[in-house]
Design an enzyme around this catalytic site. Structure first.
Site, PDB file in Angstrom:
ATOM      1  N   LYS A 110      40.252  43.092  40.767  1.00 47.25           N
ATOM      2  CA  LYS A 110      39.082  43.621  41.449  1.00 47.25           C
ATOM      3  C   LYS A 110      39.093  45.153  41.490  1.00 47.25           C
ATOM      4  CE  LYS A 110      37.095  39.684  42.573  1.00 47.25           C
ATOM      5  NZ  LYS A 110      37.864  38.565  42.020  1.00 47.25           N
TER       6      LYS A 110
HETATM    7  C1  LIG Z   1      37.568  37.121  42.966  1.00 48.58           C
HETATM    8  C2  LIG Z   1      36.466  36.449  43.623  1.00 48.58           C
HETATM    9  C3  LIG Z   1      36.651  35.605  44.724  1.00 48.58           C
HETATM   10  C4  LIG Z   1      37.981  35.154  45.203  1.00 48.58           C
HETATM   11  O1  LIG Z   1      38.901  36.132  45.437  1.00 48.58           O
HETATM   12  P1  LIG Z   1      40.473  35.818  45.346  1.00 48.58           P
HETATM   13  O2  LIG Z   1      41.048  36.993  46.041  1.00 48.58           O
HETATM   14  O3  LIG Z   1      40.831  35.788  43.889  1.00 48.58           O
HETATM   15  O4  LIG Z   1      40.721  34.548  46.041  1.00 48.58           O
HETATM   16  C5  LIG Z   1      35.531  35.089  45.353  1.00 48.58           C
HETATM   17  N1  LIG Z   1      34.297  35.355  44.910  1.00 48.58           N
HETATM   18  C6  LIG Z   1      34.081  36.143  43.838  1.00 48.58           C
HETATM   19  C7  LIG Z   1      32.679  36.425  43.422  1.00 48.58           C
HETATM   20  C8  LIG Z   1      35.151  36.697  43.154  1.00 48.58           C
HETATM   21  O5  LIG Z   1      34.927  37.433  42.070  1.00 48.58           O
END
Ligand SMILES: *Cc1c(COP(=O)(O)O)cnc(C)c1O
Length: 396
Positions: A186
Site C-alpha cells: 500500500k
Molecule cells: C489491501 C486492501 C484491503 C485489505 O488490507 P490488508 O491489510 O491486506 O488486510 C482491503 N480493501 C482493499 C481495497 C485493499 O486494497
C-alpha cells in the site's frame, strides 16, 4: 503506490527504538518501555492527518473493516452492500461477522454505482461500503445521501486511496467510519497493519475494546481491566506501528511523487482517440496510485493489456480477468466454498448470487486497464514508460 519502495533510515530508527525498549506490545509494560508508545503515536498522527477525532490501529486492513463494522453494531444477518470491483478482503470482513455481503454494480468511476446501491437496499441492509479502488473515490455525495435517507452506515474502504480527498475532506473521514491498510504493497506500509478512523466517540471506544479481547483499557493493570463486551484480538504490534510512524511522516511526499509520475503517464495517453480516462467524481482528488483508463471495446482492452506487458510496462492490470479483485472469479464466494459451515442465514442469502446480473459492471470493467504508479521510478524510467504506453496504445 508502495511505501516499501522508499523504505529506509527513518523506518529503521523508529523500529530500533522499540527493539531497544524490548516492549513489542502496544499495551501495558509502562515501566519498561522508555516512553515508547509507537501505536499511540501513529494513531495520533493519522487522526491529525485525516482530520478526524479518532484513529484505531489494528493488525490489517481486513481487520480494520471487520472492527469498524463490529464497532457500529453490525452482526449476524445484517447486509452490507459492496461493489463488484474490490479486493476479496471486503467480503471476508463481512463474513467474519456472520453478516451478508451483497454485491452492487460499479460504473465508470470503477466504484459503486449509486443507482445500483439503491436497488440493493432492503430492510436487512445495514451498511453501504464504498471501496475507493485504485486511487480514486466513489461518489460520496450521492452515497451519503442514500445512507442518510435509509438510515444506513457509510463505511469507506480507503485502503487503496489514502491521501485522496472528496469535497475538501480526506478520503476515509467522510463516512461514519473509514478504513486503511498498511500492508506491504500500500501507499504507506507497516509491513502488516491497518486502521480505522471516525469522529464517533462510541464507535471509537467499541473499536478500542473490541480489537483487544474486549479490554476496557481502564487502569494500569491489564489483568484487572474489565470486559464490557466480547472482543477478539486484532492488535497491531509495536514493531509494525514503528514502521508506520516513519511512513506517515512521508505520506505527503510520497503522494507528491505519485502525482508527478501519474501526470507524465496521463499526458502521454490522454489524447489517444481510443482511450478515455476513468471518471473521477466532481470535487474528488485522487491519490494517484494508479492510472486508470478505458479502451473503446473489451477486445481492445484485452489486446492492449497483453501488448503493454510484452512492451515491458509491468504493473499493468486487466481486472476483468483477475482472480482477486473482480466478481467474475469469486466462485469460492458464489459457491460458498468454506472450510467450515457458514451460518445458515448467510448460506440462504448467498445462494442466488451466482445468477445475479452484473452486466453493467462487466461493461465497464471489460474495457478498463490500470497501471500502477510507483514512487521509486527514476525520471528516465517514467519517461520511457510513458512513451511505451503511448506507442502501444496508439498502435492498436
Ligand atoms: C489491501 C486492501 C484491503 C485489505 O488490507 P490488508 O491489510 O491486506 O488486510 C482491503 N480493501 C482493499 C481495497 C485493499 O486494497
Amino acid at each position: 503506490m508502495p511505501g516499501f519502495e522508499l523504505f529506509g533510515d527513518m523506518e529503521r530508527r523508529e523500529v530500533q527504538k522499540v527493539l531497544d525498549s524490548g516492549v513489542l506490545m502496544r499495551y501495558g509494560f509502562d515501566g519498561m518501555r522508555n516512553g515508547q508508545w509507537k501505536a499511540r503515536e501513529l494513531e495520533k498522527a493519522l487522526a491529525e492527518r485525516m482530520q478526524t477525532r479518532h484513529a484505531q490501529l489494528v493488525s490489517s486492513g481486513t481487520a480494520a473493516l471487520t472492527v469498524a463494522m463490529a464497532s457500529a453494531g453490525v452482526g449476524a444477518g445484517d447486509e452490507v452492500i459492496l461493489p463488484t470491483f474490490t479486493f476479496v478482503a471486503s467480503f471476508e470482513a463481512v463474513l467474519a461477522l456472520g453478516a451478508v455481503p451483497v454485491l452492487a454494480n460499479i460504473d465508470d468511476t470503477l466504484t459503486l454505482n449509486p443507482e445500483s446501491v439503491r436497488q440493493a437496499i432492503n430492510p436487512r441492509t445495514k451498511v453501504i461500503m464504498p471501496v475507493h479502488m485504485c486511487g480514486s473515490m466513489a461518489d460520496l455525495g450521492a452515497l451519503s445521501e442514500i445512507a442518510r435517507e435509509h438510515n444506513l452506515l457509510l463505511i469507506e474502504d480507503a485502503c487503496q486511496a489514502i491521501g485522496g480527498s472528496y469535497a475538501g475532506k480526506p478520503l476515509g473521514s467522510i463516512g461514519d467510519l473509514g478504513c486503511f491498510s498498511f500492508d506491504y504493497v500500500k501507499t504507506i506500509t507497516c509491513g502488516e497493519g491497518g486502521a480505522l478512523i471516525t469522529n464517533n466517540e462510541t464507535y471509537y471506544r467499541h473499536a478500542d475494546h473490541f480489537s483487544d479481547h474486549g479490554h476496557d483499557h481502564k487502569g494500569s493493570d491489564r489483568g484487572a481491566e474489565g470486559h464490557p463486551f466480547l472482543g477478539y484480538n486484532y492488535r497491531i504490534s509495536e514493531l509494525n506501528a514503528a514502521v508506520g510512524v516513519a511512513q506517515i511522516k512521508r505520506l505527503d511526499s510520497f503522494l507528491e511523487i505519485q502525482e508527478q509520475n501519474y501526470r507524465i503517464l496521463e499526458e502521454a495517453i490522454r489524447d489517444i482517440p481510443t482511450v478515455s480516462l476513468r471518471r473521477v467524481p466532481q470535487s474528488g482528488i485522487q491519490n494517484y496510485s494508479f492510472l486508470n483508463f478505458f479502451m473503446d471495446t473489451g477486445a481492445m482492452a484485452r489486446k492492449a493489456h497483453k501488448a503493454l506487458l510484452e512492451a515491458g510496462v509491468d504493473g499493468c492490470f486487466y481486472w476483468f480477468d483477475n482472480n482477486w479483485h473482480y466478481h467474475r472469479k469469486w466462485e469460492h464466494l458464489k459457491n460458498q466454498v468454506s472450510l467450515g459451515k457458514l451460518p445458515q442465514e448467510v448460506q440462504d442469502r448467498l445462494s442466488g448470487m451466482e445468477d445475479q446480473d452484473f452486466s453493467l459492471s462487466d461493461q465497464w470493467m471489460g474495457k478498463a486497464i490500470s497501471v500502477l504508479i510507483k514512487i521509486g521510478w527514476s525520471e528516465n524510467e517514467v519517461t520511457t514508460r510513458a512513451s511505451r504506453l503511448q506507442k502501444v496504445l496508439k498502435g492498436l
